[in-house]
Design an enzyme around this catalytic site. Structure first.
Site, PDB file in Angstrom:
ATOM      1  N   ASP A 113      12.563  16.228  34.221  1.00 51.23           N
ATOM      2  CA  ASP A 113      12.373  15.677  32.880  1.00 51.23           C
ATOM      3  C   ASP A 113      13.599  14.947  32.346  1.00 51.23           C
ATOM      4  O   ASP A 113      13.600  14.512  31.191  1.00 51.23           O
ATOM      5  CB  ASP A 113      11.992  16.793  31.909  1.00 51.23           C
ATOM      6  CG  ASP A 113      10.557  17.242  32.102  1.00 51.23           C
ATOM      7  OD1 ASP A 113       9.693  16.375  32.295  1.00 51.23           O
ATOM      8  OD2 ASP A 113      10.304  18.460  32.060  1.00 51.23           O
ATOM      9  N   ASP A 162       2.961  14.580  34.860  1.00 53.96           N
ATOM     10  CA  ASP A 162       3.971  14.193  33.868  1.00 53.96           C
ATOM     11  C   ASP A 162       5.120  13.415  34.498  1.00 53.96           C
ATOM     12  O   ASP A 162       5.767  12.586  33.841  1.00 53.96           O
ATOM     13  CB  ASP A 162       4.561  15.419  33.175  1.00 53.96           C
ATOM     14  CG  ASP A 162       3.552  16.479  32.797  1.00 53.96           C
ATOM     15  OD1 ASP A 162       2.622  16.733  33.584  1.00 53.96           O
ATOM     16  OD2 ASP A 162       3.716  17.094  31.732  1.00 53.96           O
TER      17      ASP A 162
END
Length: 411
Positions: free
Chosen positions: A125, A187
């Site tokens: 991330d 994601d």
């Protein structure tokens, strides 16, 4: 966490004006939404400062608002949280829209609080964390330090790539009950933009090759025949073979988790922008088709948290899935022969959000939108304001304005 209360909030809450809510579908809500956002984000800054002061924390230790907790308080997270880059990104978007140095100064301060994360190799991330913050800073107020931090961040992200699996690893081992060998989540498509940027800026094609390989592997293994996406695909690190296809945040392994579909739409739109490979445009268009033809998509285009959740129409919505999709659709409209359709869908989402999903002015500690759902199976962030919904809302508004003015969608 203690709820912070301000004497001015009651007065602000009374200032619900027609300017915030009276935009008809034929009028652009961009100005009124940014006026609203400016007022709200000033409250968010004050609230965050008060929380840090009460806890004896510095900006570098506890920089970023993430969500509203069940007790009504603002939750702040430390720089390692995957959401830490969104609030600085909102501040950069406010500066981009207004040109006001106040927002630039705030954006610089909140962005600088994340500098330590450039060497964080423990998370995929880092693309969210650093590109939403430093990436917008480099775009709007370029300097050598921002560029250096972004390049180091890209190297950290690239370190998680495994050529055998052809993917960037998402989660590391959580402990003895960790169910996956090499998990990759949809994601992760959102983090490729950092690698594409690094390839251009550094001239190192390794970043580009990793991004493309990850996108190709994900296209092959994450998507069902109808172009809905699994959330998690697990790989064997020795053979590269798929071990399983599952979910973590969706309703079921076989279901279409709403935000996951939006991540895919956005990610493959970026891949087409950066490569001009038509297969990525086709993929993005097919994902959009899946989303907006879904039998369980509500009329207002704000999806339930999972398109296959069993309690529809009584399931929570996920505004964050809508804002991510709207932003992606505005860009997709500049590439596709179906431009009018995609832009109309995005406009409809924005009109709906502006009319029905903004929080009351002066409330929710400065967040912008209600009714996002983060992790329903985990029982967290259900039907609440969440920072990434607000971030992609402002991004979508800026893209909408550029299109209305005949300018490129990415400033």
């Amino acid at each position: 966490m203690k709820t912070i209360v301000y004497t001015g909030l009651a007065a602000l809450a009374l200032c619900v004006t027609a300017a915030f809510y009276a935009c008809s579908p034929k009028e652009s809500p961009v100005q009124s939404d940014f006026d609203f956002a400016g007022s709200q984000l000033r409250i968010a800054l004050q609230t965050a400062d008060s929380i840090r002061s009460a806890q004896g924390k510095t900006l570098a230790e506890l920089p970023s608002p993430r969500n509203i907790e069940p007790d009504g308080s603002m939750r702040l997270v430390d720089p390692t949280d995957w959401c830490s880059g969104f609030f600085p990104g909102e501040l950069w978007y406010m500066y981009e829209y207004t040109g006001d140095d106040f927002w630039k100064q705030q954006a610089e301060a909140y962005t600088g609080a994340l500098e330590s994360q450039q060497t964080n190799r423990g998370t995929h991330d880092i693309g969210f964390m650093m590109y939403c913050s430093y990436g917008n800073g480099e775009r709007l107020a370029p300097n050598d330090r921002y560029k250096e931090v972004l390049l180091e961040s890209a190297r950290s992200l690239a370190s998680r790539f495994n050529p055998t699996t052809g993917c960037i690893r998402s989660w590391d081992n959580w402990g003895p009950d960790f169910p996956w060998q090499y998990p990759v989540i949809i994601d992760n498509m959102m983090n490729l933009e950092l690698l594409f940027w690094a390839a251009r800026e550094s001239g190192d094609s390794t970043f580009y090759k990793i991004a493309v390989t990850h996108a190709d592997t994900t296209m092959k293994n994450h998507f069902r025949p109808d172009y809905s996406s699994f959330h998690v695909v697990d790989y064997d690190t020795l053979s590269g073979k798929v071990l399983g296809r599952q979910t973590h945040q969706g309703y079921a392994d076989s279901s279409a988790w709403a935000r996951g579909q939006a991540w895919g739409l956005y990610g493959y739109t970026v891949c087409y922008r950066e490569t001009k490979d038509p297969k990525y445009l086709t993929q993005a268009e097919n994902i959009a088709g899946l989303i907006f033809s879904n039998k369980n998509m509500p009329e207002d285009l704000i999806p339930y948290w999972d398109y296959d959740a069993p309690g529809i129409p009584d399931e929570p919505r996920d505004v964050s899935a809508a804002t991510v999709a709207a932003s992606a659709l505005y860009e997709l409209s500049t590439f596709s022969a179906d431009s009018v359709k995609y832009r109309a869908w995005a406009d409809r989402i924005i009109d709906t959000l502006s009319a029905n999903y903004l929080v009351l002015p002066g409330t929710m500690h400065g967040f912008l939108l209600r009714s996002s759902t983060g992790h329903k199976p985990g029982g967290t962030e259900i039907d609440v304001p969440i920072v990434y919904a607000d971030y992609y809302f402002l991004e979508a508004l800026l893209r909408k304005q550029r299109l209305e003015r005949g300018k490129p969608v990415n400033g």
